[in-house]
Scaffold this motif. Structure first.
Motif, PDB file in Angstrom:
ATOM      1  N   SER A 186     -76.859  87.831 -23.372  1.00  0.00           N
ATOM      2  CA  SER A 186     -76.736  86.396 -23.107  1.00  0.00           C
ATOM      3  C   SER A 186     -75.904  85.681 -24.163  1.00  0.00           C
ATOM      4  N   THR A 187     -75.712  86.294 -25.312  1.00  0.00           N
ATOM      5  CA  THR A 187     -74.855  85.707 -26.347  1.00  0.00           C
ATOM      6  C   THR A 187     -73.445  85.470 -25.817  1.00  0.00           C
ATOM      7  N   LEU A 188     -73.012  86.270 -24.869  1.00  0.00           N
ATOM      8  CA  LEU A 188     -71.644  86.188 -24.350  1.00  0.00           C
ATOM      9  C   LEU A 188     -71.554  85.442 -23.024  1.00  0.00           C
ATOM     10  N   TYR A 189     -72.629  84.811 -22.595  1.00  0.00           N
ATOM     11  CA  TYR A 189     -72.644  84.156 -21.289  1.00  0.00           C
ATOM     12  C   TYR A 189     -71.665  82.990 -21.164  1.00  0.00           C
ATOM     13  N   ASP A 190     -71.193  82.448 -22.268  1.00  0.00           N
ATOM     14  CA  ASP A 190     -70.239  81.343 -22.176  1.00  0.00           C
ATOM     15  C   ASP A 190     -68.869  81.805 -21.690  1.00  0.00           C
ATOM     16  N   ILE A 191     -68.609  83.089 -21.724  1.00  0.00           N
ATOM     17  CA  ILE A 191     -67.348  83.627 -21.229  1.00  0.00           C
ATOM     18  C   ILE A 191     -67.359  83.597 -19.697  1.00  0.00           C
ATOM     19  N   CYS A 192     -66.277  83.171 -19.127  1.00  0.00           N
ATOM     20  CA  CYS A 192     -66.184  83.056 -17.661  1.00  0.00           C
ATOM     21  C   CYS A 192     -66.461  84.410 -17.002  1.00  0.00           C
ATOM     22  N   GLY A 193     -67.382  84.412 -16.074  1.00  0.00           N
ATOM     23  CA  GLY A 193     -67.732  85.623 -15.344  1.00  0.00           C
ATOM     24  C   GLY A 193     -68.764  86.500 -16.015  1.00  0.00           C
ATOM     25  N   ALA A 194     -69.146  86.212 -17.255  1.00  0.00           N
ATOM     26  CA  ALA A 194     -70.046  87.095 -18.001  1.00  0.00           C
ATOM     27  C   ALA A 194     -71.455  87.107 -17.417  1.00  0.00           C
ATOM     28  N   LEU A 217     -80.361  68.233 -20.578  1.00  0.00           N
ATOM     29  CA  LEU A 217     -79.954  67.820 -21.923  1.00  0.00           C
ATOM     30  C   LEU A 217     -79.249  68.946 -22.675  1.00  0.00           C
ATOM     31  N   VAL A 218     -79.817  70.150 -22.661  1.00  0.00           N
ATOM     32  CA  VAL A 218     -79.222  71.234 -23.441  1.00  0.00           C
ATOM     33  C   VAL A 218     -77.937  71.743 -22.798  1.00  0.00           C
ATOM     34  N   GLU A 219     -77.845  71.716 -21.483  1.00  0.00           N
ATOM     35  CA  GLU A 219     -76.610  72.141 -20.830  1.00  0.00           C
ATOM     36  C   GLU A 219     -75.486  71.141 -21.073  1.00  0.00           C
ATOM     37  N   THR A 220     -75.818  69.845 -21.108  1.00  0.00           N
ATOM     38  CA  THR A 220     -74.813  68.826 -21.408  1.00  0.00           C
ATOM     39  C   THR A 220     -74.359  68.935 -22.855  1.00  0.00           C
ATOM     40  N   ALA A 221     -75.314  69.144 -23.768  1.00  0.00           N
ATOM     41  CA  ALA A 221     -74.992  69.175 -25.199  1.00  0.00           C
ATOM     42  C   ALA A 221     -74.041  70.312 -25.555  1.00  0.00           C
ATOM     43  N   ASN A 226     -82.240  82.561 -36.321  1.00  0.00           N
ATOM     44  CA  ASN A 226     -81.005  82.173 -35.637  1.00  0.00           C
ATOM     45  C   ASN A 226     -80.010  83.313 -35.562  1.00  0.00           C
ATOM     46  N   ASP A 227     -79.252  83.345 -34.490  1.00  0.00           N
ATOM     47  CA  ASP A 227     -78.099  84.233 -34.370  1.00  0.00           C
ATOM     48  C   ASP A 227     -76.826  83.516 -34.816  1.00  0.00           C
ATOM     49  N   TYR A 228     -76.775  82.222 -34.595  1.00  0.00           N
ATOM     50  CA  TYR A 228     -75.641  81.404 -35.034  1.00  0.00           C
ATOM     51  C   TYR A 228     -76.186  80.010 -35.360  1.00  0.00           C
ATOM     52  N   PRO A 229     -75.584  79.312 -36.324  1.00  0.00           N
ATOM     53  CA  PRO A 229     -76.191  78.088 -36.876  1.00  0.00           C
ATOM     54  C   PRO A 229     -75.927  76.842 -36.041  1.00  0.00           C
ATOM     55  N   ASP A 230     -76.487  76.833 -34.838  1.00  0.00           N
ATOM     56  CA  ASP A 230     -76.331  75.695 -33.953  1.00  0.00           C
ATOM     57  C   ASP A 230     -77.628  75.526 -33.167  1.00  0.00           C
ATOM     58  N   PRO A 231     -78.067  74.286 -32.902  1.00  0.00           N
ATOM     59  CA  PRO A 231     -79.310  74.075 -32.155  1.00  0.00           C
ATOM     60  C   PRO A 231     -79.351  74.788 -30.807  1.00  0.00           C
ATOM     61  N   ASP A 232     -78.194  75.051 -30.214  1.00  0.00           N
ATOM     62  CA  ASP A 232     -78.142  75.761 -28.947  1.00  0.00           C
ATOM     63  C   ASP A 232     -78.896  77.080 -29.017  1.00  0.00           C
ATOM     64  N   ASN A 233     -78.870  77.727 -30.186  1.00  0.00           N
ATOM     65  CA  ASN A 233     -79.501  79.029 -30.344  1.00  0.00           C
ATOM     66  C   ASN A 233     -81.022  78.942 -30.450  1.00  0.00           C
ATOM     67  N   PHE A 234     -81.549  77.740 -30.623  1.00  0.00           N
ATOM     68  CA  PHE A 234     -82.992  77.533 -30.585  1.00  0.00           C
ATOM     69  C   PHE A 234     -83.437  76.917 -29.258  1.00  0.00           C
ATOM     70  N   LEU A 235     -82.642  75.981 -28.751  1.00  0.00           N
ATOM     71  CA  LEU A 235     -83.096  75.159 -27.634  1.00  0.00           C
ATOM     72  C   LEU A 235     -82.579  75.611 -26.271  1.00  0.00           C
ATOM     73  N   ARG A 236     -81.620  76.534 -26.254  1.00  0.00           N
ATOM     74  CA  ARG A 236     -81.140  77.042 -24.955  1.00  0.00           C
ATOM     75  C   ARG A 236     -81.062  78.556 -24.974  1.00  0.00           C
ATOM     76  N   ALA A 237     -80.191  79.103 -25.802  1.00  0.00           N
ATOM     77  CA  ALA A 237     -79.973  80.548 -25.828  1.00  0.00           C
ATOM     78  C   ALA A 237     -80.911  81.208 -26.828  1.00  0.00           C
ATOM     79  N   SER A 238     -82.193  81.281 -26.483  1.00  0.00           N
ATOM     80  CA  SER A 238     -83.153  81.905 -27.387  1.00  0.00           C
ATOM     81  C   SER A 238     -84.191  82.671 -26.595  1.00  0.00           C
ATOM     82  N   LYS A 239     -84.639  83.765 -27.160  1.00  0.00           N
ATOM     83  CA  LYS A 239     -85.666  84.585 -26.529  1.00  0.00           C
ATOM     84  C   LYS A 239     -86.981  83.827 -26.346  1.00  0.00           C
ATOM     85  N   PRO A 240     -87.409  82.992 -27.317  1.00  0.00           N
ATOM     86  CA  PRO A 240     -88.668  82.269 -27.093  1.00  0.00           C
ATOM     87  C   PRO A 240     -88.692  81.477 -25.795  1.00  0.00           C
ATOM     88  N   LEU A 241     -87.597  80.819 -25.467  1.00  0.00           N
ATOM     89  CA  LEU A 241     -87.553  80.069 -24.205  1.00  0.00           C
ATOM     90  C   LEU A 241     -87.658  81.007 -23.007  1.00  0.00           C
TER      91      LEU A 241
END
Length: 509
Positions: A112-120, A444-448, A416-431
């Motif tokens: 999921s770390t690479l999901y921002d890539i088109c088609g991933a 909110l997190v998809e817009t941010a 954290n995997d990378y120093p951005d709130p996205d890694n806690f609030l969207r792209a995280s295993k706990p969620l």
């Protein structure tokens, strides 16, 4: 070959570092835990890296262009980069690696770390079986084109994580699945593997030697690093005090840690670390589908007592959001407060507890969490009069349970995997493990993640964090700090809020 530019001579002896758990794999696509990632960071070099100040720095890519308002990235690779067997490293090694991470058959824990890539995402989730649909393309040996689904402001941070490391395509083709076995391993980082001997992940030594083929910045004087795992905390401390270790991590170190800190005051190092210990309450099934019960359990926890008294200040009480201090977007003092009286009222309203039928609640944690388990059990018994005994499991068993059939309550740590709130609030295993859904939160997190303006992004993440905390599903318990003892012979030991293993920049005598 890279040159040591310091006035210090190269260190002739091995640098011996305490490493509580040896790696579970040497394959970047399969690494999901901090101890394994720390080793991979020595063996591999990605397009970019994170400096001590958390700034993005060139590595295999010496420059990059951002085109079409953030939708496309063109990475230009250095032409002098080689694998440690002498084979030239090319853009195709990155393309192969990333598509392999996303291959659903591999079951990579970091895909999921690479999901921002088109088609991933579509490829990984089986919606499109064609790997060529993933928009990463080696235009030539030294140019990599990446197209994103949408502008993603933290994308360069993602490129610093081990999931984005290259792999030696020539070795994958000749060795197949065994390419990452220790006897076959070929890497491109500042160090290469020399030997790996272990009885289990807490008893053994992994030895690294300086990689003469590495062309990146190498400002330290270490030529060999021995990562040593010892089976008991007592053995680790004794090894450090006897001069058999150059560093000692306080992580999982039992006993009187405050006494150890005071006894070695001149060698003690403490820095913030972007990690949060948290509880998850499964809100998808009874009895924790009742928000009143979840909130009662949270209000009965005195996190300040645990941090200040039980831990002697080694961690901070998590009185704010899930995003930890030191990371942009942290919200302080937004957590559900300690309020036993209100907790008892909510418990009564929920129809749970004394005088009511009390279904069994399973409470599980990973290894080395017994002290927190006992504290929480006592808090719920003392303040609410209910018994929720906790159990711990080995790491593999624990993770398998979270993936397949999570308990009602579990205790874990998110690093954290990378120093951005996205890694806690969207792209995280706990969620993912929580199975919690909220449409407003998701919006909110998809817009941010798409907004280039940093202030606007952080405001949205803070709103999302407030929703998460109020829901009492993911409950921050404490915020981490890194605590180390460092041998006085070590003259420079860089650390950051993400890692404490910048071995290529360490200077020792």
């Amino acid at each position: 070959m890279q040159q040591n530019t310091l006035d210090f001579p190269l260190l002739e002896r091995p640098f011996k570092a305490d490493w509580p758990y040896l790696p579970l794999t040497l394959d970047p696509a399969l690494a999901g835990d901090i101890d394994t990632v720390g080793v991979l960071d020595q063996l591999y070099s990605g397009l970019v890296s994170l400096g001590v100040g958390l700034d993005v720095m060139p590595e295999v890519a010496n420059r990059w262009e951002i085109l079409e308002e953030g939708l496309k990235y063109v990475f230009c690779l250095r032409k002098d980069v080689r694998w440690c067997d002498g084979t030239p490293l090319t853009a195709a090694d990155f393309e192969t690696a990333w598509k392999r991470v996303l291959d659903p058959a591999l079951e990579s824990p970091v895909a999921s770390t690479l999901y921002d890539i088109c088609g991933a995402r579509a490829y990984h989730q089986g919606e499109n079986p064609d790997p060529q649909s993933v928009a990463v393309q080696a235009l030539d040996d030294h140019t990599l084109l990446v197209t994103l689904e949408q502008p993603t402001s933290y994308f360069l941070y993602l490129m610093t994580f081990s999931a984005a490391y290259p792999i030696p395509r020539h070795l994958l083709e000749s060795k197949g699945a065994s390419w990452a076995d220790s006897e076959n391993l070929v890497t491109n980082g500042p160090f290469e593997l020399e030997t790996w001997q272990q009885e289990n992940d807490q008893d053994g030594t992994l030895s690294l030697v300086r990689n003469p083929a590495y062309q990146g910045r190498f400002s330290g004087n270490l030529q060999r690093v021995d990562l040593t795992a010892l089976p008991t905390c007592e053995a680790r401390l004794a090894a450090y005090e006897n001069g058999q270790l150059d560093t000692l991590s306080f992580r999982n170190l039992s006993g009187d840690r405050d006494r150890i800190r005071q006894a070695h005051a001149g060698e003690y190092l403490s820095v913030p670390f972007l990690a949060t210990t948290y509880l998850i309450f499964d809100a998808t099934r009874p009895p924790l589908d009742d928000a009143r019960l979840r909130q009662a359990l949270v209000m009965a926890i005195d996190r300040e007592q645990h941090a200040d008294v039980n831990l002697n200040g080694f961690s901070f009480p998590a009185l704010g959001g899930f995003v930890p201090p030191g990371m942009p977007g942290h919200s302080g003092e937004i957590g559900i407060p300690f309020d036993p009286e209100r907790a008892r009222g909510l418990l009564a309203e929920s129809g749970f507890g004394v005088g009511h039928p009390q279904p069994e609640i399973e409470f599980l944690a990973g290894p080395d969490q017994e002290s927190i388990l006992n504290f929480l059990t006592e808090q719920w018994q003392n303040h609410l009069g209910i018994s929720i005994p906790g159990k711990s499991a080995d790491w593999e068993t624990f993770v398998n349970r979270l993936e397949a059939n999570p308990p009602h309550i579990f205790l874990n740590i998110w690093v954290n995997d990378y120093p951005d709130p996205d890694n806690f609030l969207r792209a995280s295993k706990p969620l993912e493990w929580s199975r919690w859904q909220d449409a407003n939160y998701q919006k909110l997190v998809e817009t941010a993640r798409q907004i280039p303006d940093q202030a606007q992004r952080m405001a949205l993440y803070q709103q999302a964090d407030q929703i998460l905390v109020d829901a009492a599903v993911i409950v921050p318990f404490n915020y981490w700090r890194s605590h180390l003892l460092v041998n006085p012979e070590v003259k420079r030991y860089p650390t950051s809020a993400i890692k404490w293993w910048y071995f290529k920049d360490v200077v020792a005598e």
